[in-house]
Structures are given as structure tokens and as C-alpha cells.
Write a protein that holds these residues in place. Sequence first.
Motif, PDB file in Angstrom:
ATOM      1  N   ASN A   1      -5.235  14.288   2.698  1.00 52.61           N
ATOM      2  CA  ASN A   1      -5.986  13.078   3.034  1.00 52.61           C
ATOM      3  C   ASN A   1      -6.089  12.211   1.781  1.00 52.61           C
ATOM      4  O   ASN A   1      -5.542  12.554   0.726  1.00 52.61           O
ATOM      5  N   LYS A   2      -6.776  11.105   1.882  1.00 56.78           N
ATOM      6  CA  LYS A   2      -6.856  10.142   0.773  1.00 56.78           C
ATOM      7  C   LYS A   2      -7.364  10.776  -0.527  1.00 56.78           C
ATOM      8  O   LYS A   2      -6.864  10.467  -1.603  1.00 56.78           O
ATOM      9  N   ASP A   3      -8.328  11.673  -0.427  1.00 56.39           N
ATOM     10  CA  ASP A   3      -8.921  12.290  -1.615  1.00 56.39           C
ATOM     11  C   ASP A   3      -8.289  13.639  -1.977  1.00 56.39           C
ATOM     12  O   ASP A   3      -8.721  14.287  -2.921  1.00 56.39           O
ATOM     13  N   ALA A   4      -7.292  14.062  -1.201  1.00 53.16           N
ATOM     14  CA  ALA A   4      -6.601  15.345  -1.408  1.00 53.16           C
ATOM     15  C   ALA A   4      -7.568  16.528  -1.361  1.00 53.16           C
ATOM     16  O   ALA A   4      -7.360  17.534  -2.026  1.00 53.16           O
ATOM     17  N   ASP A   5      -8.623  16.397  -0.546  1.00 53.31           N
ATOM     18  CA  ASP A   5      -9.539  17.522  -0.390  1.00 53.31           C
ATOM     19  C   ASP A   5      -9.463  18.135   1.003  1.00 53.31           C
ATOM     20  O   ASP A   5     -10.209  19.039   1.341  1.00 53.31           O
ATOM     21  N   ALA A   6      -8.520  17.642   1.804  1.00 51.50           N
ATOM     22  CA  ALA A   6      -8.220  18.218   3.112  1.00 51.50           C
ATOM     23  C   ALA A   6      -6.742  17.929   3.386  1.00 51.50           C
ATOM     24  O   ALA A   6      -6.137  17.054   2.770  1.00 51.50           O
ATOM     25  N   TRP A   7      -6.180  18.684   4.319  1.00 51.11           N
ATOM     26  CA  TRP A   7      -4.747  18.586   4.607  1.00 51.11           C
ATOM     27  C   TRP A   7      -4.542  18.373   6.103  1.00 51.11           C
ATOM     28  O   TRP A   7      -5.214  18.997   6.925  1.00 51.11           O
ATOM     29  N   PHE A   8      -3.614  17.490   6.440  1.00 52.28           N
ATOM     30  CA  PHE A   8      -3.306  17.181   7.834  1.00 52.28           C
ATOM     31  C   PHE A   8      -1.947  17.733   8.224  1.00 52.28           C
ATOM     32  O   PHE A   8      -0.990  17.638   7.452  1.00 52.28           O
ATOM     33  N   LEU A   9      -1.873  18.274   9.423  1.00 55.50           N
ATOM     34  CA  LEU A   9      -0.596  18.611  10.048  1.00 55.50           C
ATOM     35  C   LEU A   9      -0.324  17.482  11.029  1.00 55.50           C
ATOM     36  O   LEU A   9      -1.117  17.251  11.943  1.00 55.50           O
ATOM     37  N   LYS A  10       0.769  16.758  10.808  1.00 54.73           N
ATOM     38  CA  LYS A  10       1.100  15.613  11.653  1.00 54.73           C
ATOM     39  C   LYS A  10       2.416  15.858  12.382  1.00 54.73           C
ATOM     40  O   LYS A  10       3.315  16.501  11.854  1.00 54.73           O
ATOM     41  N   ILE A  11       2.518  15.285  13.578  1.00 53.80           N
ATOM     42  CA  ILE A  11       3.759  15.313  14.343  1.00 53.80           C
ATOM     43  C   ILE A  11       4.388  13.942  14.241  1.00 53.80           C
ATOM     44  O   ILE A  11       3.723  12.933  14.499  1.00 53.80           O
ATOM     45  N   GLU A  12       5.658  13.918  13.852  1.00 53.06           N
ATOM     46  CA  GLU A  12       6.400  12.660  13.676  1.00 53.06           C
ATOM     47  C   GLU A  12       5.672  11.725  12.712  1.00 53.06           C
ATOM     48  O   GLU A  12       5.801  10.517  12.798  1.00 53.06           O
ATOM     49  N   ASP A  13       4.891  12.287  11.797  1.00 51.52           N
ATOM     50  CA  ASP A  13       4.171  11.558  10.748  1.00 51.52           C
ATOM     51  C   ASP A  13       3.290  10.430  11.295  1.00 51.52           C
ATOM     52  O   ASP A  13       3.121   9.390  10.677  1.00 51.52           O
ATOM     53  N   VAL A  14       2.731  10.667  12.490  1.00 54.73           N
ATOM     54  CA  VAL A  14       1.859   9.657  13.093  1.00 54.73           C
ATOM     55  C   VAL A  14       0.417  10.155  12.976  1.00 54.73           C
ATOM     56  O   VAL A  14      -0.055  10.387  11.891  1.00 54.73           O
ATOM     57  N   ALA A  15      -0.241  10.304  14.077  1.00 51.44           N
ATOM     58  CA  ALA A  15      -1.642  10.740  14.072  1.00 51.44           C
ATOM     59  C   ALA A  15      -1.735  12.224  13.717  1.00 51.44           C
ATOM     60  O   ALA A  15      -0.884  13.015  14.105  1.00 51.44           O
ATOM     61  N   PRO A  16      -2.772  12.587  12.980  1.00 52.09           N
ATOM     62  CA  PRO A  16      -2.953  14.002  12.637  1.00 52.09           C
ATOM     63  C   PRO A  16      -3.136  14.856  13.890  1.00 52.09           C
ATOM     64  O   PRO A  16      -3.884  14.496  14.796  1.00 52.09           O
ATOM     65  N   GLU A  17      -2.422  15.955  13.924  1.00 55.31           N
ATOM     66  CA  GLU A  17      -2.549  16.932  15.004  1.00 55.31           C
ATOM     67  C   GLU A  17      -3.746  17.837  14.723  1.00 55.31           C
ATOM     68  O   GLU A  17      -4.542  18.115  15.597  1.00 55.31           O
ATOM     69  N   GLN A  18      -3.842  18.292  13.476  1.00 58.42           N
ATOM     70  CA  GLN A  18      -4.935  19.162  13.062  1.00 58.42           C
ATOM     71  C   GLN A  18      -5.248  18.864  11.599  1.00 58.42           C
ATOM     72  O   GLN A  18      -4.389  18.364  10.868  1.00 58.42           O
ATOM     73  N   ASP A  19      -6.462  19.212  11.172  1.00 56.77           N
ATOM     74  CA  ASP A  19      -6.768  19.100   9.753  1.00 56.77           C
ATOM     75  C   ASP A  19      -7.304  20.435   9.250  1.00 56.77           C
ATOM     76  O   ASP A  19      -7.873  21.216  10.011  1.00 56.77           O
ATOM     77  N   PHE A  20      -7.062  20.687   7.968  1.00 59.57           N
ATOM     78  CA  PHE A  20      -7.381  21.973   7.350  1.00 59.57           C
ATOM     79  C   PHE A  20      -8.024  21.749   5.992  1.00 59.57           C
ATOM     80  O   PHE A  20      -7.720  20.779   5.309  1.00 59.57           O
ATOM     81  N   ASP A  21      -8.873  22.681   5.594  1.00 59.91           N
ATOM     82  CA  ASP A  21      -9.495  22.617   4.268  1.00 59.91           C
ATOM     83  C   ASP A  21      -8.519  23.045   3.176  1.00 59.91           C
ATOM     84  O   ASP A  21      -8.592  22.571   2.051  1.00 59.91           O
ATOM     85  N   LYS A  22      -7.608  23.955   3.531  1.00 58.66           N
ATOM     86  CA  LYS A  22      -6.679  24.497   2.537  1.00 58.66           C
ATOM     87  C   LYS A  22      -5.236  24.146   2.895  1.00 58.66           C
ATOM     88  O   LYS A  22      -4.836  24.209   4.063  1.00 58.66           O
ATOM     89  N   LYS A  23      -4.473  23.815   1.878  1.00 58.13           N
ATOM     90  CA  LYS A  23      -3.068  23.449   2.066  1.00 58.13           C
ATOM     91  C   LYS A  23      -2.273  24.597   2.690  1.00 58.13           C
ATOM     92  O   LYS A  23      -1.470  24.376   3.596  1.00 58.13           O
ATOM     93  N   ASN A  24      -2.504  25.828   2.221  1.00 62.91           N
ATOM     94  CA  ASN A  24      -1.758  26.971   2.751  1.00 62.91           C
ATOM     95  C   ASN A  24      -2.000  27.166   4.241  1.00 62.91           C
ATOM     96  O   ASN A  24      -1.089  27.545   4.974  1.00 62.91           O
ATOM     97  N   ASP A  25      -3.221  26.926   4.700  1.00 70.42           N
ATOM     98  CA  ASP A  25      -3.518  27.039   6.134  1.00 70.42           C
ATOM     99  C   ASP A  25      -2.740  25.991   6.924  1.00 70.42           C
ATOM    100  O   ASP A  25      -2.224  26.270   8.008  1.00 70.42           O
ATOM    101  N   ALA A  26      -2.644  24.780   6.387  1.00 71.67           N
ATOM    102  CA  ALA A  26      -1.892  23.713   7.060  1.00 71.67           C
ATOM    103  C   ALA A  26      -0.414  24.049   7.101  1.00 71.67           C
ATOM    104  O   ALA A  26       0.259  23.820   8.123  1.00 71.67           O
TER     105      ALA A  26
END
Length: 66
Positions: free
Chosen positions: A9-34
Motif C-alpha cells: 500500500n502507499k505506506d508499505a505497511d500492508a500488502w495487496f493481492l491484485k488480479i490484473e493489477d486492478v482492484a485489490p482482491e485481498q490485503d495482508f499485514d505481511k508480505k509473505n502471507d500475500a
Amino acid sequence: MKEYTVRPNKDADAWFLKIEDVAPEQDFDKKNDAIEAGEKVAQENKPSRLVIYNHLNEVEDEKNFK
């Protein structure tokens, strides 16, 4: 081929899994989980590609699933 991305995300304190780089499908606290979730979704929807970005929004890794 579907493309999935793991991006910070903007502050790099959460991570998004996106499909086709559009809207976030899911968000995660940790990069490894994403990344784990992205690999699972990409594996289930072959052929696909997972692009992983670092905290500076630069491509860090790409994984192809055939």
C-alpha cells in the motif's frame, strides 16, 4: 493468461493481492502471507503469472504457472 500482483500500500505497511493489477482482491499485514495467497490463486488459475513488488514498488520477482 491471468496476471496477479503483490503490491504494497502507499505506506508499505500492508500488502495487496491484485488480479490484473486492478482492484485489490485481498490485503495482508505481511508480505509473505500475500505471496503465499498469490501463489495459491495463480496455481489454481493456470496459466497465470504472479508479479511481486518490493516496498519501493519495483518488480522483485515473477513466477509463471503453466
